[in-house]
Design an enzyme around this catalytic site. Structure first.
Site, PDB file in Angstrom:
ATOM      1  N   HIS A 128       0.837  -1.200   0.000  1.00  0.00           N
ATOM      2  CA  HIS A 128       0.000   0.000   0.000  1.00  0.00           C
ATOM      3  C   HIS A 128       0.870   1.247   0.000  1.00  0.00           C
ATOM      4  CE1 HIS A 128      -2.283  -3.313   1.786  1.00  0.00           C
ATOM      5  NE2 HIS A 128      -3.388  -2.717   1.354  1.00  0.00           N
ATOM      6  N   HIS A 186      -3.959   3.210  -3.254  1.00  0.00           N
ATOM      7  CA  HIS A 186      -4.187   2.670  -1.907  1.00  0.00           C
ATOM      8  C   HIS A 186      -3.453   1.340  -1.706  1.00  0.00           C
ATOM      9  CE1 HIS A 186      -6.276   0.924   1.584  1.00  0.00           C
ATOM     10  NE2 HIS A 186      -6.216  -0.178   0.863  1.00  0.00           N
ATOM     11  N   GLU A 194     -18.212  -3.377  24.548  1.00  0.00           N
ATOM     12  CA  GLU A 194     -17.383  -4.582  24.636  1.00  0.00           C
ATOM     13  C   GLU A 194     -16.249  -4.596  23.613  1.00  0.00           C
ATOM     14  OE1 GLU A 194     -20.668  -4.623  24.355  1.00  0.00           O
ATOM     15  OE2 GLU A 194     -21.439  -5.495  26.217  1.00  0.00           O
ATOM     16  N   GLY A 246     -10.909   4.668   7.024  1.00  0.00           N
ATOM     17  CA  GLY A 246     -11.464   3.369   7.410  1.00  0.00           C
ATOM     18  C   GLY A 246     -11.574   3.229   8.917  1.00  0.00           C
ATOM     19  N   PRO A 262      -6.525  -4.840  11.109  1.00  0.00           N
ATOM     20  CA  PRO A 262      -7.980  -4.727  11.229  1.00  0.00           C
ATOM     21  C   PRO A 262      -8.320  -3.286  11.631  1.00  0.00           C
ATOM     22  CG  PRO A 262      -7.162  -6.685  12.360  1.00  0.00           C
ATOM     23  CD  PRO A 262      -5.967  -5.826  12.026  1.00  0.00           C
ATOM     24  N   LEU A 263      -8.920  -2.551  10.743  1.00  0.00           N
ATOM     25  CA  LEU A 263      -9.060  -1.103  10.924  1.00  0.00           C
ATOM     26  C   LEU A 263      -9.849  -0.762  12.188  1.00  0.00           C
ATOM     27  CD1 LEU A 263      -9.651  -0.184   7.190  1.00  0.00           C
ATOM     28  CD2 LEU A 263      -7.553   0.133   8.517  1.00  0.00           C
ATOM     29  N   PHE A 287     -21.250 -12.294  25.010  1.00  0.00           N
ATOM     30  CA  PHE A 287     -20.796 -11.090  24.314  1.00  0.00           C
ATOM     31  C   PHE A 287     -19.308 -11.144  23.973  1.00  0.00           C
ATOM     32  CE2 PHE A 287     -24.476  -9.610  26.982  1.00  0.00           C
ATOM     33  CZ  PHE A 287     -25.388  -9.847  25.969  1.00  0.00           C
ATOM     34  N   HIS A 346     -28.766 -14.802  25.391  1.00  0.00           N
ATOM     35  CA  HIS A 346     -27.723 -14.613  26.393  1.00  0.00           C
ATOM     36  C   HIS A 346     -26.966 -15.904  26.725  1.00  0.00           C
ATOM     37  CE1 HIS A 346     -29.515 -10.760  26.758  1.00  0.00           C
ATOM     38  NE2 HIS A 346     -28.888 -10.429  27.874  1.00  0.00           N
ATOM     39  N   HIS A 355      -2.266  -0.889   7.079  1.00  0.00           N
ATOM     40  CA  HIS A 355      -1.811  -1.211   5.721  1.00  0.00           C
ATOM     41  C   HIS A 355      -0.718  -0.252   5.252  1.00  0.00           C
ATOM     42  CE1 HIS A 355      -5.303   1.532   5.258  1.00  0.00           C
ATOM     43  NE2 HIS A 355      -4.589   2.065   4.292  1.00  0.00           N
ATOM     44  N   ILE A 411     -10.246   8.956   0.485  1.00  0.00           N
ATOM     45  CA  ILE A 411     -10.177   7.800  -0.424  1.00  0.00           C
ATOM     46  C   ILE A 411     -10.095   6.521   0.397  1.00  0.00           C
ATOM     47  CG2 ILE A 411      -8.681   6.577  -2.085  1.00  0.00           C
ATOM     48  CD1 ILE A 411     -10.115   8.805  -3.476  1.00  0.00           C
ATOM     49  N   HIS A 420     -21.448 -16.344  33.167  1.00  0.00           N
ATOM     50  CA  HIS A 420     -22.704 -16.778  32.536  1.00  0.00           C
ATOM     51  C   HIS A 420     -22.359 -17.645  31.324  1.00  0.00           C
ATOM     52  CE1 HIS A 420     -23.737 -13.464  35.101  1.00  0.00           C
ATOM     53  NE2 HIS A 420     -25.026 -13.656  34.938  1.00  0.00           N
ATOM     54  N   ARG A 462     -18.456 -17.743  39.200  1.00  0.00           N
ATOM     55  CA  ARG A 462     -18.194 -16.295  39.028  1.00  0.00           C
ATOM     56  C   ARG A 462     -17.951 -15.637  40.381  1.00  0.00           C
ATOM     57  NH1 ARG A 462     -23.977 -13.162  38.678  1.00  0.00           N
ATOM     58  NH2 ARG A 462     -25.186 -14.851  39.557  1.00  0.00           N
TER      59      ARG A 462
HETATM   60  C1  LIG Z   1     -11.824  -4.214   9.784  1.00  0.00           C
HETATM   61  C2  LIG Z   1     -11.248  -4.109   8.418  1.00  0.00           C
HETATM   62  N1  LIG Z   1     -12.072  -4.146   7.364  1.00  0.00           N
HETATM   63  C3  LIG Z   1     -11.580  -4.101   6.110  1.00  0.00           C
HETATM   64  C4  LIG Z   1     -10.242  -4.036   5.891  1.00  0.00           C
HETATM   65  C5  LIG Z   1      -9.684  -4.040   4.477  1.00  0.00           C
HETATM   66  N2  LIG Z   1      -9.178  -2.707   4.170  1.00  0.00           N
HETATM   67  C6  LIG Z   1      -7.883  -2.406   4.286  1.00  0.00           C
HETATM   68  S1  LIG Z   1      -7.546  -0.821   3.967  1.00  0.00           S
HETATM   69  C7  LIG Z   1      -9.154  -0.487   3.610  1.00  0.00           C
HETATM   70  C8  LIG Z   1      -9.577   0.892   3.225  1.00  0.00           C
HETATM   71  C9  LIG Z   1      -9.080   1.864   4.205  1.00  0.00           C
HETATM   72  O1  LIG Z   1      -9.278   3.158   3.790  1.00  0.00           O
HETATM   73  P1  LIG Z   1      -8.481   4.300   4.526  1.00  0.00           P
HETATM   74  O2  LIG Z   1      -8.467   4.050   5.959  1.00  0.00           O
HETATM   75  O3  LIG Z   1      -9.062   5.563   4.063  1.00  0.00           O
HETATM   76  O4  LIG Z   1      -7.013   4.107   4.035  1.00  0.00           O
HETATM   77  P2  LIG Z   1      -6.365   4.749   2.719  1.00  0.00           P
HETATM   78  O5  LIG Z   1      -7.089   4.190   1.542  1.00  0.00           O
HETATM   79  O6  LIG Z   1      -6.556   6.208   2.831  1.00  0.00           O
HETATM   80  O7  LIG Z   1      -4.961   4.291   2.779  1.00  0.00           O
HETATM   81  C10 LIG Z   1      -9.929  -1.629   3.763  1.00  0.00           C
HETATM   82  C11 LIG Z   1     -11.374  -1.692   3.534  1.00  0.00           C
HETATM   83  C12 LIG Z   1      -9.409  -4.009   7.019  1.00  0.00           C
HETATM   84  N3  LIG Z   1      -8.098  -3.958   6.920  1.00  0.00           N
HETATM   85  N4  LIG Z   1      -9.943  -4.019   8.264  1.00  0.00           N
HETATM   86 MG   LIG Z   2      -8.409   7.196   3.137  1.00  0.00          MG
END
Ligand SMILES: Cc1ncc(C[n+]2csc(CCOP(=O)(O)OP(=O)(O)O)c2C)c(N)n1
Ligand SMILES: [Mg+2]
Length: 669
Positions: A30, A260, A409, A156, A119-120, A435, A471, A70, A187, A459, A353
């Site tokens: 990226h 990207h 959570e 994201g 994971p964003l 949960f 639950h 990324h 973007i 639980h 518990r």
């Molecule tokens: C929870 C999660 N969902 C989906 C993705 C896949 N993913 C990686 S980057 C991205 C887009 C992110 O956009 P942005 O944060 O704006 O980054 P940029 O394109 O500006 O580098 C996605 C959907 C991920 N890494 N984590």
């Molecule tokens: Mg972006």
């Protein structure tokens, strides 16, 4: 305060070109955000981020979290150029097998990677945990600490729900040592955020109790003003919305979603370098740029030395507080500490518990790093550290050992990981086991990072009763056991509960999850001379019988059930040995001889109030597994037990019929 350094163009372009080249070489990655955010991030690192690349684990360093995982090449380039143990070879090996520069930054691969991101949104919540950890360290010890947490996030991260939960809590707490930098390039992968994300982020964060500053991501003076305001904030966390252009600097692709996550191609790489007047050889770093970074590193070291002098003076002046400070970091437990946790526990009645609540008190006394929290269920989870106080800020200082997470959570799991990664804390967080699904992404990341987070779930089965199937966990026990490196404990009674907590405190090398009952469980008749350390094997023979016809293997509340059923079976001439298995995970790590000996050579029956899932792989496919492979129901405990066949007579009858069938089948051969 040293003067602000205007970052020259070449170091900025060096970061851009390293990302461009590394992604091109790997033909994967990226480049867009490393290029777009290089100027802003380098301005931060140069002028504000407090670090010493020779002492990357400096306890009062500023922490930089790359939530936009990324964009890993941005972090790797910075680590390399600022003198961390990240060589040019590491950069050239970006994304290759066995390299330390993985596709997304992985905690433990390189010093300077504060947390695994990808994971964003997770990074934002981790950053809240890291910032809270430092604020609490300062508040608990009075040490002269300044550590600030800076987190870089993208569109994201800002869209993900977890970031909202975490930001809401950070705003509520007034976590002023936290700055979130939103690289707003409009973007994402699918194109412009016009089609997905048009809310007013500024107002949302203001409403959540944050200071918000908007800047042009290429105006260094404005950036520095924003960073200074954020660093000096006394009341609130700060969001800096930095406008940027993805792929900034590329010849023809600035601002496009293509940058990207794609290698830009040899042609574009060449055109970009030509436009910049950059040498065409890949991974170029000029002597001047090397020297410039070296000078910055020297300034950082000078700042560190000044800090160290001040800190040493504090240590000398405040020996008791310094001792408390060291105890938090060392997390050392007295030898045989567990013996202080177990007296009376085998005789103590109640739900596991509640018994866990007792164990927590005993542990909290010996482990000042233990810090608690619950998602609005503290009394139900029995997770409170009594006399620990509520985590919060008074007179500008953070105190307390119990975090009231509210009903958040997802963020709770991730903030707990941040607290664990901080290093001074052993955080536990609690909610209903059902949960855990809301927390699974964080639990998985804890396991990936080997973070010593503690997930305290109560639980734990359909036997929680009237709250019904929404639950009642069914698949959760096995589902959690599937996460590599996560250790799940499901103790049967008080002694196992205390020993499971003790194991977690002293033996765990990664995250631990607990499964505790809502309902009361009976005490168990341990054999005289029983060694509690047997529990640390994960599974052990609770009741031996040399003439046994079969082994009953059970966990948690079903151990007592197995014992009752065995009495009924004995009356019918069927002799059982009983195996208690409080941790299938730990048992699985024992050697084969031990496992075979515990499970026994006779037919085996596994009993657990959850999906049958993995059990065949533990007790063998020839075995009988008594479990629940459907959703539960809203009813009284006794009715649920009857409905699912979990009363002693029902279990005994199932076992008898199964054994009779086996005997008949073998007789027919
Ligand atoms: C929870 C999660 N969902 C989906 C993705 C896949 N993913 C990686 S980057 C991205 C887009 C992110 O956009 P942005 O944060 O704006 O980054 P940029 O394109 O500006 O580098 C996605 C959907 C991920 N890494 N984590
Ligand atoms: Mg972006």
């Amino acid at each position: 305060m040293p003067d602000i350094v205007k970052v020259p163009q070449e170091p900025i372009d060096t970061i851009r070109m390293l990302a461009l080249d590394a992604v091109q070489k790997a033909n994967a990655g990226h480049p867009g955000t490393p290029m777009g955010a290089a100027e802003m991030t380098l301005t931060l690192w140069t002028n504000f981020l407090r670090f010493n690349s020779e002492k990357p684990d400096w306890q009062d360093r500023d922490r930089f979290v790359l939530s936009v995982g990324h964009a890993s090449m941005l972090l790797y380039s910075l680590l390399h150029l600022f003198g961390y143990d990240c060589s040019m070879d590491d950069i050239k090996q970006f994304r290759q097998a066995g390299s330390r520069t993985a596709g997304h930054p992985e905690y433990g691969h390189l010093q300077g990677i504060e947390t695994t991101t990808g994971p964003l949104g997770q990074g934002i919540a981790n950053a809240v945990g890291l910032a809270l950890g430092q604020a609490l360290l300062k508040g608990h010890t009075g040490a002269p600490l300044k550590g600030h947490t800076w987190c870089l996030a993208g569109d994201g991260c800002m869209m993900e729900g977890i970031s909202y939960e975490a930001a809401s809590l950070a705003g509520h707490l007034g976590l002023n040592n936290l700055t979130l930098i939103y690289d707003q390039n409009h973007i994402t992968i699918d194109g412009s955020t016009d089609q997905t994300f048009t809310e007013n982020t500024e107002l949302r964060f203001k409403a959540a109790g944050w200071d918000v500053i908007k800047v042009d991501g290429y105006d260094q003076a404005a950036l520095c003003q924003a960073f200074a305001a954020a660093r000096d904030s006394q009341e609130k966390p700060t969001l800096i919305i930095s406008h940027s252009i993805i792929g900034k600097g590329s010849a023809t692709m600035e601002g496009t979603a293509f940058t990207h996550g794609n290698a830009l191609g040899e042609k574009e790489v060449a055109a970009t370098k030509q436009k910049l007047g950059w040498p065409s050889d890949p991974f170029h770093v000029s002597e001047e740029t090397r020297a410039w970074f070296k000078a910055q590193v020297a300034l950082k070291k000078k700042a560190y030395d000044a800090w160290a002098t001040e800190f040493e003076a504090w240590r000398k002046a405040q020996p008791a507080a310094a001792g408390a400070y060291d105890a938090l970091w060392s997390q050392k437990l007295p030898l045989g500490f567990e013996s202080a946790m177990i007296p009376g526990m085998a005789e103590e009645k109640g739900s596991t518990r509640k018994l866990s609540g007792k164990a927590i008190q005993a542990l909290a006394k010996q482990l000042p790093s233990l810090i608690g929290g619950s998602a609005d269920l503290a009394e139900n989870n029995f997770s409170l550290i009594r006399d620990g106080g509520t985590v919060g800020k008074a007179d500008g200082v953070f105190k307390g050992r119990n975090i009231y997470y509210g009903i958040r959570e997802h963020a709770m799991g991730s903030i707990t990981n941040g607290l664990a990664l901080h290093g001074a804390w052993r955080p536990l967080c609690a909610t209903f086991m059902q949960f855990s699904d809301y927390m699974r992404p964080s639990i998985r990341l804890a396991a990936l990072m080997k973070a010593r987070s503690i997930f305290d779930f109560t639980h734990d089965s359909v036997f929680l009763g009237e709250d019904g199937p929404t639950h009642q966990p069914v698949e959760h026990l096995n589902s959690l056991r599937l996460i590599p490196g996560l250790t799940l404990w499901r103790p049967a009674e008080g002694l196992e509960t205390a020993m499971a907590w003790a194991w977690t405190a002293s033996e765990a090398r990664g995250p631990v999850a607990f499964a505790f009952t809502r309902q009361n469980v009976p005490t168990l008749p341990f054999a005289p001379g029983f060694d509690p350390k047997q529990i640390w094997k994960g599974g052990y023979v609770f009741e031996e019988n040399a003439a046994a016809d079969l082994s009953l293997v059970a966990t948690g509340s079903e151990v007592a059930l197995a014992l009752e059923a065995s009495k009924l079976l004995a009356a019918q001439g069927i002799k059982c040995r009983i195996v208690s298995m409080p941790s299938v995970c730990v048992f699985g790590r024992q050697d084969e001889a031990y496992r075979k000996q515990v499970l026994g050579s006779k037919p085996r029956v596994a009993i657990e109030a959850g999906s049958t899932g993995l059990w065949a792989s533990i007790v063998g496919s020839e075995s009988l597994v008594i479990g629940i492979d459907q959703f539960g129901m809203s009813a009284k405990l006794a009715d649920i037990q009857e409905h699912f066949g979990f009363t002693p007579p029902q279990v005994a009858e199932k076992v008898r019929l199964w054994l009779a069938g086996k005997t008949a089948a073998s007789a027919a051969l």
